[in-house]
Motif scaffolding. Structure first.
Motif, mmCIF file in Angstrom:
data_model
loop_
_atom_site.group_PDB
_atom_site.id
_atom_site.type_symbol
_atom_site.label_atom_id
_atom_site.label_comp_id
_atom_site.label_asym_id
_atom_site.label_seq_id
_atom_site.Cartn_x
_atom_site.Cartn_y
_atom_site.Cartn_z
ATOM 1 N N LYS A 62 -0.481 13.173 -9.297
ATOM 2 C CA LYS A 62 -0.482 12.624 -10.667
ATOM 3 C C LYS A 62 0.471 11.435 -10.815
ATOM 4 O O LYS A 62 0.342 10.644 -11.749
ATOM 5 C CB LYS A 62 -0.111 13.715 -11.679
ATOM 6 N N HIS A 63 1.406 11.294 -9.887
ATOM 7 C CA HIS A 63 2.331 10.154 -9.968
ATOM 8 C C HIS A 63 1.611 8.809 -9.833
ATOM 9 O O HIS A 63 2.172 7.774 -10.192
ATOM 10 C CB HIS A 63 3.418 10.248 -8.888
ATOM 11 N N ALA A 64 0.381 8.841 -9.304
ATOM 12 C CA ALA A 64 -0.393 7.596 -9.197
ATOM 13 C C ALA A 64 -0.540 6.938 -10.570
ATOM 14 O O ALA A 64 -0.645 5.715 -10.692
ATOM 15 C CB ALA A 64 -1.759 7.885 -8.588
ATOM 16 N N ALA A 65 -0.484 7.767 -11.612
ATOM 17 C CA ALA A 65 -0.661 7.256 -12.972
ATOM 18 C C ALA A 65 0.414 6.246 -13.354
ATOM 19 O O ALA A 65 0.219 5.413 -14.243
ATOM 20 C CB ALA A 65 -0.657 8.417 -13.965
ATOM 21 N N ALA A 66 1.556 6.311 -12.681
ATOM 22 C CA ALA A 66 2.647 5.382 -12.996
ATOM 23 C C ALA A 66 2.224 3.929 -12.808
ATOM 24 O O ALA A 66 2.841 3.029 -13.368
ATOM 25 C CB ALA A 66 3.868 5.682 -12.122
ATOM 26 N N LEU A 67 1.175 3.723 -11.998
ATOM 27 C CA LEU A 67 0.754 2.346 -11.741
ATOM 28 C C LEU A 67 -0.658 2.078 -12.267
ATOM 29 O O LEU A 67 -1.324 1.143 -11.810
ATOM 30 C CB LEU A 67 0.840 2.038 -10.241
ATOM 31 N N THR A 68 -1.105 2.888 -13.211
ATOM 32 C CA THR A 68 -2.430 2.676 -13.804
ATOM 33 C C THR A 68 -2.508 1.253 -14.362
ATOM 34 O O THR A 68 -1.591 0.808 -15.054
ATOM 35 C CB THR A 68 -2.691 3.681 -14.948
ATOM 36 N N GLY A 69 -3.585 0.579 -14.001
ATOM 37 C CA GLY A 69 -3.750 -0.790 -14.474
ATOM 38 C C GLY A 69 -3.105 -1.814 -13.547
ATOM 39 O O GLY A 69 -3.488 -2.967 -13.517
ATOM 40 N N LYS A 70 -2.119 -1.362 -12.783
ATOM 41 C CA LYS A 70 -1.440 -2.260 -11.840
ATOM 42 C C LYS A 70 -2.103 -2.182 -10.462
ATOM 43 O O LYS A 70 -2.267 -3.188 -9.779
ATOM 44 C CB LYS A 70 0.040 -1.865 -11.740
ATOM 45 N N ALA A 71 -2.409 -0.945 -10.077
ATOM 46 C CA ALA A 71 -2.882 -0.752 -8.707
ATOM 47 C C ALA A 71 -4.184 0.021 -8.677
ATOM 48 O O ALA A 71 -4.419 0.876 -9.525
ATOM 49 C CB ALA A 71 -1.830 0.023 -7.907
ATOM 50 N N ARG A 72 -5.000 -0.318 -7.684
ATOM 51 C CA ARG A 72 -6.179 0.494 -7.429
ATOM 52 C C ARG A 72 -5.704 1.813 -6.818
ATOM 53 O O ARG A 72 -4.836 1.822 -5.952
ATOM 54 C CB ARG A 72 -7.095 -0.218 -6.447
ATOM 55 N N THR A 73 -6.250 2.890 -7.276
ATOM 56 C CA THR A 73 -5.805 4.203 -6.803
ATOM 57 C C THR A 73 -6.959 4.948 -6.145
ATOM 58 O O THR A 73 -8.070 4.977 -6.688
ATOM 59 C CB THR A 73 -5.251 5.033 -7.984
ATOM 60 N N HIS A 74 -6.669 5.519 -4.974
ATOM 61 C CA HIS A 74 -7.666 6.326 -4.276
ATOM 62 C C HIS A 74 -7.071 7.694 -4.009
ATOM 63 O O HIS A 74 -6.087 7.823 -3.278
ATOM 64 C CB HIS A 74 -8.050 5.683 -2.936
ATOM 65 N N VAL A 75 -7.649 8.707 -4.644
ATOM 66 C CA VAL A 75 -7.197 10.075 -4.383
ATOM 67 C C VAL A 75 -8.242 10.720 -3.483
ATOM 68 O O VAL A 75 -9.430 10.765 -3.830
ATOM 69 C CB VAL A 75 -7.018 10.862 -5.691
ATOM 70 N N ILE A 76 -7.798 11.167 -2.322
ATOM 71 C CA ILE A 76 -8.743 11.636 -1.311
ATOM 72 C C ILE A 76 -8.747 13.157 -1.278
ATOM 73 O O ILE A 76 -7.698 13.787 -1.065
ATOM 74 C CB ILE A 76 -8.382 11.047 0.059
ATOM 75 N N ALA B 219 0.874 -1.174 0.000
ATOM 76 C CA ALA B 219 0.000 0.000 0.000
ATOM 77 C C ALA B 219 0.907 1.218 0.000
ATOM 78 O O ALA B 219 1.749 1.370 0.888
ATOM 79 C CB ALA B 219 -0.900 -0.018 1.236
ATOM 80 N N LEU B 220 0.773 2.028 -1.023
ATOM 81 C CA LEU B 220 1.684 3.160 -1.220
ATOM 82 C C LEU B 220 0.907 4.451 -1.012
ATOM 83 O O LEU B 220 -0.077 4.719 -1.708
ATOM 84 C CB LEU B 220 2.269 3.101 -2.628
ATOM 85 N N ILE B 221 1.339 5.228 -0.038
ATOM 86 C CA ILE B 221 0.615 6.457 0.315
ATOM 87 C C ILE B 221 1.485 7.656 -0.005
ATOM 88 O O ILE B 221 2.585 7.803 0.536
ATOM 89 C CB ILE B 221 0.249 6.445 1.812
ATOM 90 N N GLY B 222 1.005 8.505 -0.920
ATOM 91 C CA GLY B 222 1.782 9.691 -1.309
ATOM 92 C C GLY B 222 3.212 9.299 -1.613
ATOM 93 O O GLY B 222 4.164 9.961 -1.198
ATOM 94 N N SER B 223 3.349 8.217 -2.371
ATOM 95 C CA SER B 223 4.635 7.521 -2.424
ATOM 96 C C SER B 223 5.666 8.204 -3.312
ATOM 97 O O SER B 223 5.347 8.773 -4.356
ATOM 98 C CB SER B 223 4.405 6.097 -2.942
ATOM 99 N N ALA B 224 6.901 8.093 -2.888
ATOM 100 C CA ALA B 224 8.026 8.437 -3.757
ATOM 101 C C ALA B 224 8.302 7.246 -4.670
ATOM 102 O O ALA B 224 7.726 6.170 -4.500
ATOM 103 C CB ALA B 224 9.252 8.765 -2.925
ATOM 104 N N GLY B 225 9.140 7.457 -5.668
ATOM 105 C CA GLY B 225 9.548 6.368 -6.532
ATOM 106 C C GLY B 225 8.662 6.170 -7.744
ATOM 107 O O GLY B 225 8.857 5.234 -8.510
ATOM 108 N N LEU B 226 7.687 7.042 -7.922
ATOM 109 C CA LEU B 226 6.746 6.843 -9.033
ATOM 110 C C LEU B 226 6.783 7.975 -10.050
ATOM 111 O O LEU B 226 6.018 7.977 -11.000
ATOM 112 C CB LEU B 226 5.327 6.670 -8.479
ATOM 113 N N GLY B 227 7.651 8.934 -9.867
ATOM 114 C CA GLY B 227 7.763 10.033 -10.819
ATOM 115 C C GLY B 227 8.923 10.922 -10.427
ATOM 116 O O GLY B 227 9.453 10.795 -9.327
#
Lengths: 374, 327, 346
Positions: free
Chosen positions: A332-346, A227-235
């Motif tokens: 917007k970095h959540a897009a790096a895992l589109t299709g891989k991970a469920r994304t919740h932007v709160i 579970a990645l929250i406001g994660s680094a490493g994606l952009g």
């Protein structure tokens, strides 16, 4: 049966270090019809201000906790009851209510913190719950295990939850042998080895997210879910102005506006929160540790590691949570895992979304981990 | 050249002479220029006492520390402080040893082991104990030397230091430069004990009294107690009985002294004169060599005065600097 | 690990950690080991109140008992500092400054300036201050203003264990001479203290309680009296801001001025005597630099202009009380511009 018909609203215990809280205001009036999850009142702890949500339903029959007054954990703040309960029964309940002593609490909960002595240094961690599954909470740059104070107990209902201080952080050793993501991932594995965790659900926030990804990529057998929250490493983007200011801020006055970047609701940055960060920053070795990490991981103001593609190649259930107003790592970095991970932007939350929307995040984490267990 | 009967090499003899001569000319020149009104404040001159400073300092290195007195020019010069910087300091110039902030009574150069002349009499003794303590912890064989006059030998700070140094077994030498006068007050009246050797033994440390106008007597006695101290045998007291050619400070009419006293001292107890005569007599150096040194020293002093006069004054900005390392 | 420890233990720990970190740190004073040369235990006392107890076992000869010769050993500490050591000298009670003051104010304080910037004197003089111990006139004084008057000295007076450790660590690492004042009535006071070493910078006051109605400036034990007053005032709906100066030289004027800018009212509390004190200093500074922000004259709560008395009946009257501080806040609220409006505004 009175116990069931009269349901207390008590001062919550948010996290391991909370012993008391201040009622700052009620969000509901006496007589209101309360449903589970309704926002009842606001409480300010020494760490942060937050909202107490109803854990039971009923009519708000009595408000006891007075605004601007400090109460110990589990003190009676209000009473929910069915309408057929008489006022005298409620009076009797209030009169006979005894706040459990803090010492008993402590004993019941076991020691607050543990220490694992690894070859690379001391690691402080907290452990809650006794479930078979292990969850490891990994904080971000400049944070510590208390970043999870609103989450650790909630997640501990059916799992063993570990929150650690990363090398250079909290009360772990301030020497960082290897300030790369791979080095930090190795430190995490060494920690898991030491405390006997074969595999775990990793929950990583910010830098902790990048460490979780790196661990999943390097040691997929040790990771059940991510579970990645406001994660680094994606952009590549990172608010390097924030990081530099966080490292250089030397006083409460300088630090407060810096920390406000972490939250959407700026008033959540309490004096105590600023003080705690300042006390951490003033420990010997911290400044050097932060500089070492920052220059290794965010050289030139850019994130050096992009791990999205590598993660896609690993078959580990992954969820992404982001605060919509994150000022440190863009959502917007959540897009790096589109299709891989469920994304919740709160919405209405910032980088510290696990604190600002603790209940929502906890529900998402529980669901994600439960799914991962299947 | 004849065999050298002295405990110093020819080079060191000439060096000691140069040091004493430099002190003498420095002080004589200040005496003249002070009277002209060229020099601010007040100065206490060391002329006549040169054998003490040079006889002791010939044994010291930069990691040996000395704590000096108000009458400190001689100690500074003998410990290697730059003469031009000293002169500029006395003139209150920005190029001075203390950038014009200390003056005659506070010249210091820690890099040379000179912990400061001191306007507070007796205050240097505890500081020298500290220097000895630091040397002891470093284990570098360094010593601390405390200079006091006969006057300050009555100060509590000095007397406490004798005991402390003995109790802690510090490598510290307490030098009493007894010139007979505490300002204008006679040592015969103001110091009740019969001898400083007695006073030292009362504090549990050995004491030696020497003729402070005899360079070789000072040199040999100092050498022995400094060696002891370096070897861990603890502190000692050295009394140098000496003479003051000038008043307590410049402008002192010296009416408390006997008629003809100073003239008699200059004629018969001039430590530099007797030093040169003994060395020449032994055939270790020629008179012309000393004369050549005299000329070089005069040139140095003349140059120091000229450059001090020409040097810039400190500015308003300098008033507020160097109070703290950080504030 | 943060744990609750007393100010006494925090001071001991700071010295211990710095002695481990830096071999030039040494400690000397009367009875700091407490038994040297005696037939019993070598470190029987560890300081007259046991503050340095246990350090001798860890650091041996780097802790030194001294004869009763404050001038000599305080001066020796200063001399050693000028020669590259970082000595801590314990002057048992600040009241004893009279027998060693020259070494402090004419030597340590002046070396840097007098020698044209060429000398550093990183010495710490730890000393007990304050009344309340029934120790009478010569063991109870708060003589901090005498030291703040002297350029070249830094003056520190912590109010709690956390600050004591961080400020003492800073004092030991600091390159200037520091007078570190330990209030004897705070030694048992406990707070959360990390086990690791840390520093608190000098010249940074701590706003220990926020409030919008009046600013109370204090230090040392008086911070706790000010907090008592603030608690009492809160029941009257008066929100007092309490500032702990922590270091008296340098002093954090910005925090004081900023607070008075918000509250308009100033009460300065000082356990020292009323004349030429920290109280008068703060009141004068605010009067000169933030007169426009003041809505009423500054109030001072200090000890009286008397020696510290012995009888508990008198000493209790001597020490500024929470009640006296609260009364001063009420006085300032009742005077000047907008007097009495505070309650309505809140």
């Amino acid at each position: 049966m009175t116990e069931n018909r009269i349901r207390p609203i008590v001062m919550p215990k948010w996290g391991l270090s909370m012993s008391e809280g201040k009622v700052t205001g009620w969000l509901m009036k006496p007589g209101a019809n309360v449903k589970v999850g309704d926002e009842l009142l606001e409480v300010e702890t020494e760490k942060i201000a937050s909202v107490v949500e109803a854990g039971d339903q009923g009519t708000l029959r009595r408000i006891i906790g007075e605004p601007q007054t400090v109460y110990p954990v589990k003190a009676l703040l209000g009473v929910l009851a069915d309408d057929d309960v008489s006022d005298s029964e409620i009076d009797a309940y209030v009169a006979s209510y005894v706040t459990p002593a803090a010492a008993e609490e402590e004993e019941e909960a076991g020691p607050r913190y543990h220490v694992a002595d690894l070859p690379s240094g001391r690691v402080r961690y907290a452990k809650r719950g006794e479930g078979d599954a292990a969850i490891v909470l990994i904080h971000g740059l400049g944070g510590d295990l208390d970043n999870w104070l609103f989450n650790i107990d909630a997640l501990a209902e059916r799992a063993s939850v570990y929150a650690l201080d990363l090398p250079g952080h909290g009360q772990s050793s301030k020497d960082i042998a290897d300030p790369t993501l791979r080095g930090l991932a190795q430190a995490l594995i060494a920690f898991m080895d030491e405390v006997g965790i074969a595999d775990a659900h990793l929950v990583g926030h910010s830098l902790g997210g990048a460490i979780a990804i790196q661990t999943a990529v390097d040691s997929p057998g040790r990771v059940r879910s991510l579970a990645l929250i406001g994660s680094a490493g994606l952009g590549p983007e990172i608010n390097s102005g924030y990081i530099d200011a966080f490292i250089t801020a030397g006083s409460r006055r300088e630090l407060k506006p810096v920390l406000q970047h972490l939250f959407a609701r700026k008033d959540l940055v309490s004096r105590q929160l600023v003080d705690d960060v300042l006390k951490y920053k003033r420990l010997d070795g911290v400044n050097e540790a932060l500089k070492k990490l920052s220059s290794s991981l965010f050289a030139g103001g850019r994130q050096q590691a992009q791990l999205g593609d590598a993660l896609r190649r690993v078959n580990i259930p992954t969820m992404v949570i982001w605060g919509e107003d994150d000022e440190i790592v863009p959502a917007k970095h959540a897009a790096a895992l589109t299709g891989k991970a469920r994304t919740h932007v709160i919405g209405g939350t910032g980088h510290m979304v696990q604190m600002e929307a603790a209940n929502t995040v906890n529900a998402l984490l529980k669901e994600h981990i439960r799914a991962g267990l299947l | 050249m004849a065999d050298n009967p002295f405990p110093l090499s020819r080079e060191d003899l000439l060096k000691a002479y140069r040091t004493m001569r430099t002190i003498r000319e420095f002080e004589e020149r200040l005496h003249v220029d002070f009277a002209k009104g060229d020099i601010p404040g007040f100065v206490h001159l060391y002329a006549g006492e040169e054998a003490s400073a040079s006889g002791i300092m010939m044994h010291l290195k930069d990691n040996d520390r000395i704590a000096s007195t108000h009458r400190g020019h001689g100690h500074c010069i003998a410990k290697g402080v730059d003469v031009r910087e000293m002169m500029a300091e006395i003139y209150g110039k920005a190029t001075g040893a203390c950038r014009g902030k200390g003056g005659s009574m506070h010249i210091a150069d820690l890099s040379k082991g000179m912990m400061g002349a001191n306007g507070i009499l007796g205050a240097g003794a505890p500081l020298a104990c500290g220097a000895g303590l630091a040397a002891k912890f470093r284990g570098d064989g360094g010593v601390g030397i405390s200079f006091v006059g006969d006057g300050a030998s009555n100060q509590g700070m000095f007397l406490e230091s004798l005991n402390l140094a003995a109790v802690w077994n510090l490598p510290v030498i307490f030098v009493v430069e007894n010139n007979g006068y505490a300002e204008s007050t006679s040592v015969e009246w103001a110091v009740a004990c019969d001898s400083y050797v007695d006073r030292a033994s009362g504090f549990g440390l050995p004491g030696v009294t020497v003729d402070g106008t005899d360079f070789f007597a000072v040199y040999e006695a100092a050498g022995e107690i400094i060696r002891r101290a370096r070897e861990g045998a603890g502190p000692a007291l050295l009394e140098c009985e000496m003479v003051r050619f000038f008043g307590h400070f410049e402008g002192d009419a010296q009416s408390y002294r006997a008629k003809g006293e100073v003239e008699n001292l200059r004629a018969n107890r001039d430590c530099i004169k007797s030093f040169a005569e003994r060395v020449i007599e032994a055939g270790v150096a020629k008179r012309e060599e000393f004369t050549a040194i005299d000329r070089e020293v005069l040139d140095l002093i003349e140059d120091a005065v000229r450059s001090a006069k020409a040097a810039p004054l400190p500015t308003a900005q300098d008033l507020l600097t160097d109070v703290y390392v950080s504030y | 690990m943060a744990r609750k420890i007393s100010m006494k233990d925090a001071i001991n720990e700071a010295i211990d950690l710095e002695m481990r970190r830096d071999p030039t740190v040494i400690l000397m004073g009367e009875d700091v080991v407490g038994g040297t040369g005696s037939p019993g235990e070598a470190d029987a006392w560890g300081g007259v109140l046991g503050v340095t107890k246990g350090l001798y076992a860890k650091h041996g000869k780097r802790l030194m008992d001294t004869p009763l010769s404050e001038s000599a050993y305080v001066g020796a500490a200063i001399g050693a500092a000028a020669c590259g050591m970082r000595p801590i000298a314990e002057l048992m009670f600040i009241d004893f400054m009279g027998v060693c003051f020259d070494e402090i104010f004419n030597q340590a304080a002046k070396f840097k300036y007098m020698f044209g910037g060429k000398a550093n004197t990183p010495v710490v003089i730890r000393t007990m201050v304050g009344a309340g111990f029934r120790a009478a006139a010569q063991h109870s004084q708060m003589l901090t203003p005498i030291f703040t008057h002297i350029p070249g000295l830094k003056v520190v007076c912590p109010s709690n264990a956390y600050d004591a450790k961080g400020l003492l660590t800073q004092s030991i690492r600091d390159d200037d001479p520091v007078i570190f004042c330990e209030h004897k009535n705070l030694y048992a006071h406990e707070s959360d203290v990390p086990a690791e070493a840390y520093t608190i910078p000098f010249g940074e006051a701590n706003v220990v309680r926020e409030g919008k109605d009046a600013t109370i400036v204090a230090y040392g034990l008086m911070v706790h009296k000010a907090l008592e007053a603030a608690d009492a005032l809160a029941k009257e709906k008066v929100e007092a801001e309490v500032i702990d100066l922590r270091t008296l030289s340098p002093i954090d004027w910005d925090t004081v001025i900023e607070s008075v800018g918000n509250t308009g009212r100033l009460v300065v509390v000082d356990e020292a005597h009323p004349r030429c004190s920290i109280a008068t200093d703060v009141a004068a500074y605010v009067g000169q630099n933030a007169f426009g922000a003041l809505r009423a004259g500054a109030q001072m709560v200090t000890a009286p202009h008397t020696p510290v008395p012995f009888s508990p009946a008198l000493e209790d009257l001597y020490i500024p009380s929470g009640g006296a501080i609260a009364a001063a806040v009420r006085r300032t609220l009742a005077s000047g511009q907008g007097a009495g409006a505070q309650r309505k505004a809140s």
